[in-house]
Design a protein around this motif. Structure first.
Motif, PDB file in Angstrom:
ATOM      1  N   THR A  86     -70.969 -13.149-156.587  1.00  0.00           N
ATOM      2  CA  THR A  86     -71.095 -13.233-155.127  1.00  0.00           C
ATOM      3  C   THR A  86     -69.788 -13.673-154.488  1.00  0.00           C
ATOM      4  OG1 THR A  86     -73.465 -13.704-155.229  1.00  0.00           O
ATOM      5  CG2 THR A  86     -72.302 -14.392-153.240  1.00  0.00           C
ATOM      6  N   ARG A  87     -69.165 -14.702-155.067  1.00  0.00           N
ATOM      7  CA  ARG A  87     -67.907 -15.188-154.495  1.00  0.00           C
ATOM      8  C   ARG A  87     -66.826 -14.118-154.530  1.00  0.00           C
ATOM      9  NH1 ARG A  87     -66.619 -20.455-153.718  1.00  0.00           N
ATOM     10  NH2 ARG A  87     -64.802 -19.449-152.809  1.00  0.00           N
ATOM     11  N   MET A  88     -66.804 -13.332-155.587  1.00  0.00           N
ATOM     12  CA  MET A  88     -65.805 -12.266-155.656  1.00  0.00           C
ATOM     13  C   MET A  88     -66.142 -11.132-154.692  1.00  0.00           C
ATOM     14  SD  MET A  88     -64.642 -12.051-159.664  1.00  0.00           S
ATOM     15  CE  MET A  88     -66.259 -12.067-160.402  1.00  0.00           C
ATOM     16  N   MET A  89     -67.437 -10.875-154.496  1.00  0.00           N
ATOM     17  CA  MET A  89     -67.835  -9.807-153.575  1.00  0.00           C
ATOM     18  C   MET A  89     -67.583 -10.183-152.117  1.00  0.00           C
ATOM     19  SD  MET A  89     -71.361  -8.532-155.422  1.00  0.00           S
ATOM     20  CE  MET A  89     -71.797  -7.365-154.129  1.00  0.00           C
ATOM     21  N   GLU A  90     -67.448 -11.471-151.823  1.00  0.00           N
ATOM     22  CA  GLU A  90     -67.085 -11.876-150.468  1.00  0.00           C
ATOM     23  C   GLU A  90     -65.700 -11.356-150.085  1.00  0.00           C
ATOM     24  OE1 GLU A  90     -68.613 -15.942-148.970  1.00  0.00           O
ATOM     25  OE2 GLU A  90     -68.358 -16.230-151.136  1.00  0.00           O
ATOM     26  N   SER A  91     -64.837 -11.151-151.087  1.00  0.00           N
ATOM     27  CA  SER A  91     -63.478 -10.691-150.814  1.00  0.00           C
ATOM     28  C   SER A  91     -63.444  -9.267-150.276  1.00  0.00           C
ATOM     29  CB  SER A  91     -62.626 -10.783-152.087  1.00  0.00           C
ATOM     30  OG  SER A  91     -63.143  -9.930-153.100  1.00  0.00           O
ATOM     31  N   VAL A  92     -64.567  -8.524-150.409  1.00  0.00           N
ATOM     32  CA  VAL A  92     -64.629  -7.168-149.856  1.00  0.00           C
ATOM     33  C   VAL A  92     -64.435  -7.190-148.348  1.00  0.00           C
ATOM     34  CG1 VAL A  92     -66.199  -5.221-149.449  1.00  0.00           C
ATOM     35  CG2 VAL A  92     -66.030  -6.237-151.726  1.00  0.00           C
ATOM     36  N   PHE A  93     -64.872  -8.279-147.703  1.00  0.00           N
ATOM     37  CA  PHE A  93     -64.772  -8.379-146.248  1.00  0.00           C
ATOM     38  C   PHE A  93     -63.561  -9.198-145.804  1.00  0.00           C
ATOM     39  CE2 PHE A  93     -69.213  -7.643-147.258  1.00  0.00           C
ATOM     40  CZ  PHE A  93     -69.517  -6.586-146.413  1.00  0.00           C
ATOM     41  N   GLU A  94     -62.664  -9.500-146.741  1.00  0.00           N
ATOM     42  CA  GLU A  94     -61.457 -10.244-146.418  1.00  0.00           C
ATOM     43  C   GLU A  94     -60.264  -9.308-146.379  1.00  0.00           C
ATOM     44  OE1 GLU A  94     -61.382 -13.198-149.447  1.00  0.00           O
ATOM     45  OE2 GLU A  94     -63.142 -14.278-148.679  1.00  0.00           O
ATOM     46  N   SER A  95     -59.102  -9.844-146.080  1.00  0.00           N
ATOM     47  CA  SER A  95     -57.890  -9.031-145.996  1.00  0.00           C
ATOM     48  C   SER A  95     -57.648  -8.304-147.307  1.00  0.00           C
ATOM     49  CB  SER A  95     -56.697  -9.934-145.672  1.00  0.00           C
ATOM     50  OG  SER A  95     -55.502  -9.184-145.637  1.00  0.00           O
ATOM     51  N   GLY A  96     -57.439  -6.994-147.223  1.00  0.00           N
ATOM     52  CA  GLY A  96     -57.226  -6.188-148.410  1.00  0.00           C
ATOM     53  C   GLY A  96     -58.492  -5.609-148.987  1.00  0.00           C
ATOM     54  N   GLY A  97     -59.655  -6.039-148.482  1.00  0.00           N
ATOM     55  CA  GLY A  97     -60.925  -5.531-148.976  1.00  0.00           C
ATOM     56  C   GLY A  97     -61.338  -4.261-148.268  1.00  0.00           C
ATOM     57  N   THR A  98     -62.190  -3.461-148.900  1.00  0.00           N
ATOM     58  CA  THR A  98     -62.603  -2.185-148.317  1.00  0.00           C
ATOM     59  C   THR A  98     -63.527  -2.365-147.120  1.00  0.00           C
ATOM     60  OG1 THR A  98     -64.421  -2.070-149.919  1.00  0.00           O
ATOM     61  CG2 THR A  98     -62.364  -0.942-150.493  1.00  0.00           C
ATOM     62  N   GLY A  99     -64.088  -3.571-146.923  1.00  0.00           N
ATOM     63  CA  GLY A  99     -64.930  -3.839-145.760  1.00  0.00           C
ATOM     64  C   GLY A  99     -64.228  -4.648-144.695  1.00  0.00           C
ATOM     65  N   ASN A 100     -62.908  -4.755-144.811  1.00  0.00           N
ATOM     66  CA  ASN A 100     -62.151  -5.599-143.892  1.00  0.00           C
ATOM     67  C   ASN A 100     -62.242  -5.129-142.447  1.00  0.00           C
ATOM     68  OD1 ASN A 100     -60.147  -7.685-143.219  1.00  0.00           O
ATOM     69  ND2 ASN A 100     -58.771  -5.953-142.879  1.00  0.00           N
ATOM     70  N   ARG A 101     -62.475  -3.821-142.238  1.00  0.00           N
ATOM     71  CA  ARG A 101     -62.500  -3.282-140.875  1.00  0.00           C
ATOM     72  C   ARG A 101     -63.638  -3.870-140.031  1.00  0.00           C
ATOM     73  NH1 ARG A 101     -64.554   1.016-143.918  1.00  0.00           N
ATOM     74  NH2 ARG A 101     -62.446   1.815-144.205  1.00  0.00           N
ATOM     75  N   VAL A 102     -64.664  -4.433-140.678  1.00  0.00           N
ATOM     76  CA  VAL A 102     -65.775  -5.022-139.919  1.00  0.00           C
ATOM     77  C   VAL A 102     -65.797  -6.544-140.050  1.00  0.00           C
ATOM     78  CG1 VAL A 102     -67.183  -2.945-140.087  1.00  0.00           C
ATOM     79  CG2 VAL A 102     -67.388  -4.721-141.842  1.00  0.00           C
ATOM     80  N   ALA A 103     -64.714  -7.111-140.602  1.00  0.00           N
ATOM     81  CA  ALA A 103     -64.681  -8.561-140.808  1.00  0.00           C
ATOM     82  C   ALA A 103     -64.809  -9.320-139.499  1.00  0.00           C
ATOM     83  CB  ALA A 103     -63.385  -8.955-141.521  1.00  0.00           C
ATOM     84  N   ASN A 104     -64.266  -8.754-138.418  1.00  0.00           N
ATOM     85  CA  ASN A 104     -64.339  -9.450-137.128  1.00  0.00           C
ATOM     86  C   ASN A 104     -65.742  -9.460-136.554  1.00  0.00           C
ATOM     87  OD1 ASN A 104     -64.196  -6.644-136.731  1.00  0.00           O
ATOM     88  ND2 ASN A 104     -63.517  -6.911-134.622  1.00  0.00           N
ATOM     89  N   VAL A 105     -66.620  -8.569-137.045  1.00  0.00           N
ATOM     90  CA  VAL A 105     -68.004  -8.530-136.565  1.00  0.00           C
ATOM     91  C   VAL A 105     -68.849  -9.586-137.272  1.00  0.00           C
ATOM     92  CG1 VAL A 105     -70.067  -7.084-136.316  1.00  0.00           C
ATOM     93  CG2 VAL A 105     -67.790  -6.071-136.083  1.00  0.00           C
ATOM     94  N   MET A 106     -68.549  -9.814-138.556  1.00  0.00           N
ATOM     95  CA  MET A 106     -69.346 -10.734-139.361  1.00  0.00           C
ATOM     96  C   MET A 106     -68.979 -12.176-139.035  1.00  0.00           C
ATOM     97  SD  MET A 106     -71.018  -8.403-140.879  1.00  0.00           S
ATOM     98  CE  MET A 106     -72.033  -9.547-141.798  1.00  0.00           C
ATOM     99  N   LYS A 107     -69.954 -12.962-138.618  1.00  0.00           N
ATOM    100  CA  LYS A 107     -69.741 -14.358-138.240  1.00  0.00           C
ATOM    101  C   LYS A 107     -70.403 -15.319-139.223  1.00  0.00           C
ATOM    102  CE  LYS A 107     -67.771 -12.819-134.507  1.00  0.00           C
ATOM    103  NZ  LYS A 107     -66.298 -12.807-134.399  1.00  0.00           N
ATOM    104  N   ARG A 108     -70.640 -14.851-140.428  1.00  0.00           N
ATOM    105  CA  ARG A 108     -71.336 -15.668-141.420  1.00  0.00           C
ATOM    106  C   ARG A 108     -70.892 -15.232-142.812  1.00  0.00           C
ATOM    107  NH1 ARG A 108     -76.487 -15.925-140.209  1.00  0.00           N
ATOM    108  NH2 ARG A 108     -76.124 -15.245-138.058  1.00  0.00           N
ATOM    109  N   PRO A 109     -71.073 -16.087-143.823  1.00  0.00           N
ATOM    110  CA  PRO A 109     -70.737 -15.669-145.185  1.00  0.00           C
ATOM    111  C   PRO A 109     -71.536 -14.434-145.586  1.00  0.00           C
ATOM    112  CG  PRO A 109     -71.060 -18.041-145.090  1.00  0.00           C
ATOM    113  CD  PRO A 109     -71.491 -17.496-143.760  1.00  0.00           C
ATOM    114  N   VAL A 110     -70.838 -13.442-146.115  1.00  0.00           N
ATOM    115  CA  VAL A 110     -71.481 -12.201-146.514  1.00  0.00           C
ATOM    116  C   VAL A 110     -70.727 -11.629-147.702  1.00  0.00           C
ATOM    117  CG1 VAL A 110     -70.128 -10.854-144.871  1.00  0.00           C
ATOM    118  CG2 VAL A 110     -72.287  -9.934-145.727  1.00  0.00           C
TER     119      VAL A 110
END
Length: 686
Positions: free
Chosen positions: A525-549
């Motif tokens: 889970t902790r490693m999958m959180e990096s998908v929404f961080e800088s360099g991750g494939t889900g980074n484009r929606v990181a600004n929408v997510m306001k909670r740990p995901v």
């Protein structure tokens, strides 16, 4: 002569007395008979209405969200205070102006209709009040016979006895037919205008109030001129009754109404794909016959959360092009219970009833990789610090008889990387190295335990999601990761009761099955959180997510995925074409925004929560290049979590640099103990 006259007068007097007595007796008998009839009608229960015989679907709060009917009858019950006053006024003005003054019958109008019918010797003309119309729609056919009229009169009287005018009007507006399968004003409002009945304007109300007189003849979709003429009649009636002014009527008539095109119309029931799914569960898995479901008056209590369902439908509507043939699906499951909370099986139910959420014909692409990485972590064969070289590689398998050469998107190779970096960047070379190391059999076995039931081909490309699965299966599998490695069966139906309230079915209290260690699930889970961080494939929606995901994207030539979870929801979103047509790059980017918008909107009233840290997890700083423990001399260091005992034991070195001094190690251990809290505070401050 005088005596004869006296006898005649006496006889005449006795005759009138007898007639008077007969009249009085008849009157008394009539009153008694009427009282007996009224008592009988009051004491006798009304028959079960056709709508009451249809089984109902209820959400997790107990609200009715759909009905089951073989005739395709769609209705959404609402209360009178949830209907625009203009619609109520329009209906009364054109259908029954004396509704609040009579006791169910308009005797003046009825007398006029009877004379016309006797003259023609048929039942051509009627004078039905709203109560009579309600009685006919609830309990009778629409044939014009004296027998039906008699029954209608009896049921009308019973309705007036047993219900208030408020209740009768409310039942009428929820029962009357507005054409095109919509029963009731809420269903009609959503079908014709895409809004709730409470939002109707005067012009829209007058249009809808005119339809029940002839749902086909006055349908704005079939005969717009007839519909406008009828709208004018309704507006004139409202002017006559004083509910609106002449100026308001004229303005409403001139207004252009925003009718929904057939391809854009909202479905008249909430969660239609979920309704169909529940129907299959009830009839195919729980053993209830389709006839009993259609006409048994069952109440089916489900796990669906209407607020989350609305969030899902809103996210899909915003993220998809209504004019394109591109389809989508969204499934959301509570990982703590296995309850299905929301389901969208397609872009528009009216135009396509195929439930893509259940279709096991889609390649998940890289979104399948977490299942493989959980296998590697849980087996102890790999850790987050395991390093592989991301470079062009030819893999040999099947006793070296076959080869496989995967590629990375854009032919980008990252060199020496660890598992966290591989997950974030969705590196295919690292993934295939992983499955070659741990074996396809173990991955398939883990996938089965996590809820993947389709055919999985035991080849290296399995690591890249080449075996088809369904969004429902993916949401179930990721729920296992979110819940600390525990598997609960996906559940949609909690309880079923019959028309008498007796329990027909009760969902079993399932105990969770531990299919992976809590520590391994948390590390992943902790490693999958990096998908929404800088360099991750889900980074484009990181600004929408306001909670740990945490999550994982997946893209193939024909399919785009985003599957992820919070502590409360595990959600899979798929985008693609029905016929396997190749998707465009822009279409491949639709899944992540739908996932992000849905998750945030569905959890609007839920405070953000970090993923709970189980026992058996440690955090240490490592050198991401070598995967060894970091020292002050290492050029980079990264805080990483490990299953206790699997953390690196060796330190990275730089020209023989010695390990850190004891006090430095103590400081590292202190940080290890509190790393999750530090990360949370850093996340919160940002």
């Amino acid at each position: 002569m005088g005596d004869e006259l006296k006898r005649q007068r006496k006889h005449s007097s006795r005759k009138w007395i007898l007639l008077f007595k007969a009249f009085c007796i008849s009157l008394v008998l009539g009153v008694l008979a009427g009282a007996a009839l009224l008592t009988y009608l009051y004491a006798t229960s009304l028959p079960m209405a056709e709508s009451d015989r249809n089984s109902r679907l209820l959400d997790s709060s107990g609200a009715v969200i759909a009905t089951f009917s073989s005739g395709g009858k769609d209705s959404i019950p609402v209360q009178l205070n949830e209907i625009a006053p203009s619609l109520v006024d329009a209906t009364l003005a054109v259908e029954d102006r004396k509704f609040y003054d009579h006791y169910g019958f308009d005797f003046k109008g009825l007398g006029r209709a009877v004379l016309v019918n006797l003259k023609r010797m048929d039942m051509a003309q009627g004078a039905s009040t709203l109560t009579q119309q309600l009685a006919r729609n609830l309990y009778l056919s629409h044939e014009k016979t004296w027998n039906r009229k008699l029954k209608e009169a009896m049921y009308t009287a019973q309705l007036e006895m047993k219900y208030s005018k408020h209740d009768i009007l409310n039942m009428y507006l929820n029962e009357i037919y507005y054409g095109h399968g919509a029963y009731g004003i809420e269903a009609a409002s959503q079908m014709y205008f895409g809004i709730r009945a409470s939002e109707l304007t005067l012009a829209e109300s007058a249009m809808l109030a005119g339809i029940p007189k002839g749902p086909t003849y006055y349908s704005p979709y079939n005969q717009m001129k007839n519909a406008k003429d009828r709208q004018k009649v309704v507006l004139e009636a409202m002017v006559d009754t004083g509910t609106i002014t002449r100026q308001e009527a004229d303005a409403a008539y001139q207004q252009t109404l925003p009718f929904k095109a057939p391809s854009e119309r909202r479905t008249v029931e909430e969660a239609p794909y979920f309704r169909d799914y529940v129907k299959n569960v009830v009839t195919q898995q729980l053993g209830i016959s389709p006839q009993l479901l259609d006409h048994g008056g069952l109440n089916i209590y489900t796990t669906l959360d209407s607020q989350m369902q609305q969030a899902a439908e809103s996210a899909v509507a915003k993220g998809m092009d209504a004019k394109s043939e591109l389809e989508t699906a969204l499934v959301s499951i509570d990982p703590r219970t296995g309850y299905v909370k929301a389901m969208v099986g397609g872009k528009n139910y009216l135009s396509n009833q195929y439930n893509h959420a259940l279709a096991s014909t889609r390649q998940p692409g890289s979104s399948f990789k977490p299942i493989m990485y959980l296998t590697a972590l849980d087996s102890g064969q790999m850790t987050g610090a395991t390093v592989f070289n991301s470079q062009p590689t030819i893999f040999h398998y099947d006793h070296d008889r076959l080869t496989y050469q995967p590629k990375n998107f854009g032919d980008k190779f990252l060199g020496e990387i660890n598992m966290r970096r591989a997950i974030a960047a969705s590196d295919n070379i690292y993934a295939v190295n992983t499955i070659m190391k741990i074996g396809t059999e173990k991955v398939i076995a883990m996938a089965r335990k996590m809820g993947i039931s389709g055919s999985l081909n035991p080849v290296p490309s399995l690591a890249l999601g080449t075996s088809p699965v369904s969004p429902f299966e993916m949401a179930s599998a990721f729920a296992v990761i979110s819940s600390g490695g525990q598997k609960l069966p996906a559940t949609a139906v909690l309880r079923i009761t019959d028309a008498a309230g007796r329990v027909v079915y009760e969902a079993p209290q399932n105990r969770p099955e531990q299919v992976a260690s809590p520590a391994a699930a948390y590390v992943l889970t902790r490693m999958m959180e990096s998908v929404f961080e800088s360099g991750g494939t889900g980074n484009r929606v990181a600004n929408v997510m306001k909670r740990p995901v945490a999550g994982k994207s997946g893209t193939t030539d024909t399919d785009a995925w985003m599957v992820g979870f919070t502590p409360e929801l595990s959600t899979a979103v798929w985008v693609g074409y029905d016929k396997g047509k190749a998707i465009q790059t822009a279409d491949g980017h639709r899944a992540a925004p739908i996932f992000a918008q849905y998750t945030e909107q569905a959890l609007t009233n839920v405070p953000p929560k970090i993923f709970p840290v189980p026992d058996g997890v440690v955090s240490v700083y490592i050198d991401p290049q070598s995967g060894k423990l970091a020292t002050a001399a290492c050029p980079q260091k990264q805080l990483e979590v490990f299953v206790a005992g699997s953390e690196p034991k060796e330190y990275c070195s730089d020209e023989g640099t010695s390990p850190p001094q004891p006090q430095d190690k103590q400081a590292d251990l202190k940080k290890e103990k509190h790393s999750w809290w530090s990360d949370f505070k850093r996340w919160w401050m940002n």
